[in-house]
Design a protein around this motif. Sequence first.
Motif, PDB file in Angstrom:
ATOM      1  N   TYR A   1      57.226  87.683  65.942  1.00 51.01           N
ATOM      2  CA  TYR A   1      56.040  86.848  66.122  1.00 51.01           C
ATOM      3  C   TYR A   1      56.233  85.896  67.295  1.00 51.01           C
ATOM      4  O   TYR A   1      57.341  85.430  67.542  1.00 51.01           O
ATOM      5  N   LEU A   2      55.152  85.602  67.964  1.00 47.88           N
ATOM      6  CA  LEU A   2      55.161  84.582  69.011  1.00 47.88           C
ATOM      7  C   LEU A   2      54.064  83.582  68.688  1.00 47.88           C
ATOM      8  O   LEU A   2      52.880  83.873  68.849  1.00 47.88           O
ATOM      9  N   GLN A   3      54.477  82.428  68.197  1.00 50.60           N
ATOM     10  CA  GLN A   3      53.536  81.345  67.909  1.00 50.60           C
ATOM     11  C   GLN A   3      53.348  80.532  69.177  1.00 50.60           C
ATOM     12  O   GLN A   3      54.317  79.992  69.724  1.00 50.60           O
ATOM     13  N   MET A   4      52.120  80.466  69.657  1.00 50.30           N
ATOM     14  CA  MET A   4      51.818  79.763  70.904  1.00 50.30           C
ATOM     15  C   MET A   4      50.922  78.570  70.585  1.00 50.30           C
ATOM     16  O   MET A   4      49.783  78.762  70.130  1.00 50.30           O
ATOM     17  N   ASN A   5      51.434  77.388  70.805  1.00 49.24           N
ATOM     18  CA  ASN A   5      50.684  76.148  70.575  1.00 49.24           C
ATOM     19  C   ASN A   5      50.431  75.433  71.894  1.00 49.24           C
ATOM     20  O   ASN A   5      51.066  75.738  72.911  1.00 49.24           O
ATOM     21  N   SER A   6      49.527  74.481  71.864  1.00 51.84           N
ATOM     22  CA  SER A   6      49.201  73.684  73.053  1.00 51.84           C
ATOM     23  C   SER A   6      48.966  74.580  74.262  1.00 51.84           C
ATOM     24  O   SER A   6      49.494  74.343  75.349  1.00 51.84           O
ATOM     25  N   LEU A   7      48.168  75.602  74.077  1.00 49.24           N
ATOM     26  CA  LEU A   7      47.942  76.575  75.132  1.00 49.24           C
ATOM     27  C   LEU A   7      47.227  75.951  76.321  1.00 49.24           C
ATOM     28  O   LEU A   7      46.378  75.061  76.174  1.00 49.24           O
ATOM     29  N   LYS A   8      47.586  76.453  77.499  1.00 48.78           N
ATOM     30  CA  LYS A   8      47.010  75.973  78.754  1.00 48.78           C
ATOM     31  C   LYS A   8      46.325  77.143  79.462  1.00 48.78           C
ATOM     32  O   LYS A   8      46.695  78.299  79.250  1.00 48.78           O
ATOM     33  N   PRO A   9      45.356  76.843  80.336  1.00 46.43           N
ATOM     34  CA  PRO A   9      44.726  77.940  81.084  1.00 46.43           C
ATOM     35  C   PRO A   9      45.748  78.800  81.846  1.00 46.43           C
ATOM     36  O   PRO A   9      45.551  80.006  81.981  1.00 46.43           O
ATOM     37  N   ASP A  10      46.838  78.196  82.307  1.00 44.52           N
ATOM     38  CA  ASP A  10      47.870  78.959  83.014  1.00 44.52           C
ATOM     39  C   ASP A  10      48.567  79.987  82.123  1.00 44.52           C
ATOM     40  O   ASP A  10      49.263  80.860  82.630  1.00 44.52           O
ATOM     41  N   ASP A  11      48.406  79.877  80.815  1.00 46.53           N
ATOM     42  CA  ASP A  11      49.008  80.855  79.899  1.00 46.53           C
ATOM     43  C   ASP A  11      48.168  82.125  79.789  1.00 46.53           C
ATOM     44  O   ASP A  11      48.591  83.085  79.151  1.00 46.53           O
ATOM     45  N   THR A  12      46.972  82.117  80.390  1.00 42.85           N
ATOM     46  CA  THR A  12      46.105  83.289  80.337  1.00 42.85           C
ATOM     47  C   THR A  12      46.792  84.492  80.969  1.00 42.85           C
ATOM     48  O   THR A  12      47.249  84.432  82.104  1.00 42.85           O
ATOM     49  N   ALA A  13      46.880  85.591  80.227  1.00 43.73           N
ATOM     50  CA  ALA A  13      47.550  86.799  80.706  1.00 43.73           C
ATOM     51  C   ALA A  13      47.499  87.855  79.612  1.00 43.73           C
ATOM     52  O   ALA A  13      47.166  87.563  78.460  1.00 43.73           O
ATOM     53  N   VAL A  14      47.856  89.069  79.986  1.00 40.68           N
ATOM     54  CA  VAL A  14      48.151  90.092  78.992  1.00 40.68           C
ATOM     55  C   VAL A  14      49.622  89.940  78.628  1.00 40.68           C
ATOM     56  O   VAL A  14      50.484  89.955  79.511  1.00 40.68           O
ATOM     57  N   TYR A  15      49.914  89.790  77.353  1.00 37.76           N
ATOM     58  CA  TYR A  15      51.285  89.620  76.874  1.00 37.76           C
ATOM     59  C   TYR A  15      51.793  90.953  76.331  1.00 37.76           C
ATOM     60  O   TYR A  15      51.116  91.600  75.515  1.00 37.76           O
ATOM     61  N   PHE A  16      52.977  91.330  76.794  1.00 42.40           N
ATOM     62  CA  PHE A  16      53.601  92.578  76.390  1.00 42.40           C
ATOM     63  C   PHE A  16      54.883  92.277  75.626  1.00 42.40           C
ATOM     64  O   PHE A  16      55.717  91.493  76.109  1.00 42.40           O
ATOM     65  N   CYS A  17      55.052  92.909  74.468  1.00 45.35           N
ATOM     66  CA  CYS A  17      56.358  92.810  73.834  1.00 45.35           C
ATOM     67  C   CYS A  17      57.200  94.008  74.275  1.00 45.35           C
ATOM     68  O   CYS A  17      56.665  95.058  74.644  1.00 45.35           O
ATOM     69  N   ALA A  18      58.498  93.810  74.245  1.00 44.68           N
ATOM     70  CA  ALA A  18      59.430  94.837  74.692  1.00 44.68           C
ATOM     71  C   ALA A  18      60.680  94.791  73.829  1.00 44.68           C
ATOM     72  O   ALA A  18      61.071  93.720  73.367  1.00 44.68           O
ATOM     73  N   ALA A  19      61.294  95.934  73.627  1.00 42.59           N
ATOM     74  CA  ALA A  19      62.505  96.021  72.808  1.00 42.59           C
ATOM     75  C   ALA A  19      63.640  96.634  73.605  1.00 42.59           C
ATOM     76  O   ALA A  19      63.427  97.537  74.413  1.00 42.59           O
ATOM     77  N   MET A  20      64.824  96.110  73.352  1.00 43.97           N
ATOM     78  CA  MET A  20      66.023  96.565  74.049  1.00 43.97           C
ATOM     79  C   MET A  20      66.968  97.210  73.054  1.00 43.97           C
ATOM     80  O   MET A  20      67.255  96.625  72.008  1.00 43.97           O
ATOM     81  N   ASN A  21      67.451  98.407  73.391  1.00 42.56           N
ATOM     82  CA  ASN A  21      68.422  99.076  72.532  1.00 42.56           C
ATOM     83  C   ASN A  21      69.746  98.319  72.511  1.00 42.56           C
ATOM     84  O   ASN A  21      70.122  97.670  73.487  1.00 42.56           O
ATOM     85  N   THR A  22      70.448  98.456  71.414  1.00 45.63           N
ATOM     86  CA  THR A  22      71.808  97.946  71.344  1.00 45.63           C
ATOM     87  C   THR A  22      72.675  98.741  72.322  1.00 45.63           C
ATOM     88  O   THR A  22      72.546  99.959  72.424  1.00 45.63           O
ATOM     89  N   ARG A  23      73.533  98.064  73.042  1.00 41.56           N
ATOM     90  CA  ARG A  23      74.408  98.730  74.008  1.00 41.56           C
ATOM     91  C   ARG A  23      75.708  97.950  74.114  1.00 41.56           C
ATOM     92  O   ARG A  23      75.791  96.818  73.659  1.00 41.56           O
ATOM     93  N   ALA A  24      76.700  98.558  74.727  1.00 41.66           N
ATOM     94  CA  ALA A  24      78.029  97.951  74.791  1.00 41.66           C
ATOM     95  C   ALA A  24      78.010  96.658  75.591  1.00 41.66           C
ATOM     96  O   ALA A  24      78.591  95.653  75.182  1.00 41.66           O
ATOM     97  N   LEU A  25      77.362  96.658  76.738  1.00 44.16           N
ATOM     98  CA  LEU A  25      77.260  95.457  77.569  1.00 44.16           C
ATOM     99  C   LEU A  25      75.816  94.971  77.518  1.00 44.16           C
ATOM    100  O   LEU A  25      74.914  95.664  77.980  1.00 44.16           O
ATOM    101  N   VAL A  26      75.603  93.788  76.983  1.00 40.36           N
ATOM    102  CA  VAL A  26      74.244  93.279  76.820  1.00 40.36           C
ATOM    103  C   VAL A  26      73.766  92.701  78.152  1.00 40.36           C
ATOM    104  O   VAL A  26      74.405  91.803  78.697  1.00 40.36           O
ATOM    105  N   PRO A  27      72.666  93.204  78.671  1.00 46.41           N
ATOM    106  CA  PRO A  27      72.161  92.674  79.939  1.00 46.41           C
ATOM    107  C   PRO A  27      71.429  91.353  79.747  1.00 46.41           C
ATOM    108  O   PRO A  27      71.281  90.875  78.622  1.00 46.41           O
ATOM    109  N   ASN A  28      71.017  90.790  80.845  1.00 50.18           N
ATOM    110  CA  ASN A  28      70.236  89.557  80.825  1.00 50.18           C
ATOM    111  C   ASN A  28      68.910  89.810  80.126  1.00 50.18           C
ATOM    112  O   ASN A  28      68.126  90.662  80.551  1.00 50.18           O
ATOM    113  N   LEU A  29      68.636  89.075  79.075  1.00 50.80           N
ATOM    114  CA  LEU A  29      67.422  89.301  78.279  1.00 50.80           C
ATOM    115  C   LEU A  29      66.155  88.912  79.016  1.00 50.80           C
ATOM    116  O   LEU A  29      65.061  89.253  78.566  1.00 50.80           O
ATOM    117  N   SER A  30      66.262  88.200  80.118  1.00 52.38           N
ATOM    118  CA  SER A  30      65.073  87.780  80.854  1.00 52.38           C
ATOM    119  C   SER A  30      64.642  88.789  81.917  1.00 52.38           C
ATOM    120  O   SER A  30      63.650  88.567  82.613  1.00 52.38           O
TER     121      SER A  30
END
Length: 127
Positions: free
Chosen positions: A80-109
């Motif tokens: 879940y993503l709870q979004m409070n105090s929303l601003k016009p700059d938050d307007t966008a299409v939001y995509f969720c994404a999943a990362m497989n488990t792997r030996a070396l964890v990459p940068n989540l960003s």
Amino acid sequence: QVQLVDSGGGLVQAGGSLRLSCAASGRPFSIHAVGWFRPAPGKEREFVTAITWGGGSTYYRDSVKGRFTISRDNAKNTVYLQMNSLKPDDTAVYFCAAMNTRALVPNLSVDSAYDYWGQGTQVTVSS
């Protein structure tokens, strides 16, 4: 394979709230982390937030800290993503994404580190 269905977007006035959901099916036990991304000028997608599936560690971009909260319900295979105090700059299409488990964890960003993507849900914040 993991399938993701994201939902919960809508139209809200500035200062309002929305809760997005990202439901995983298929092989959700293979997931290391789930993140949310949105398009940004000059980028295909920018990182918003992420959570690790097992430990529940959370990460946020600076502009949403204190306003957005990511959480997970492992029993429901849903993030879940709870979004409070929303601003016009938050307007966008939001995509969720999943990362497989792997030996070396990459940068989540980094969006290219994710293996599966939802279809996106539109969030519109009016001023």
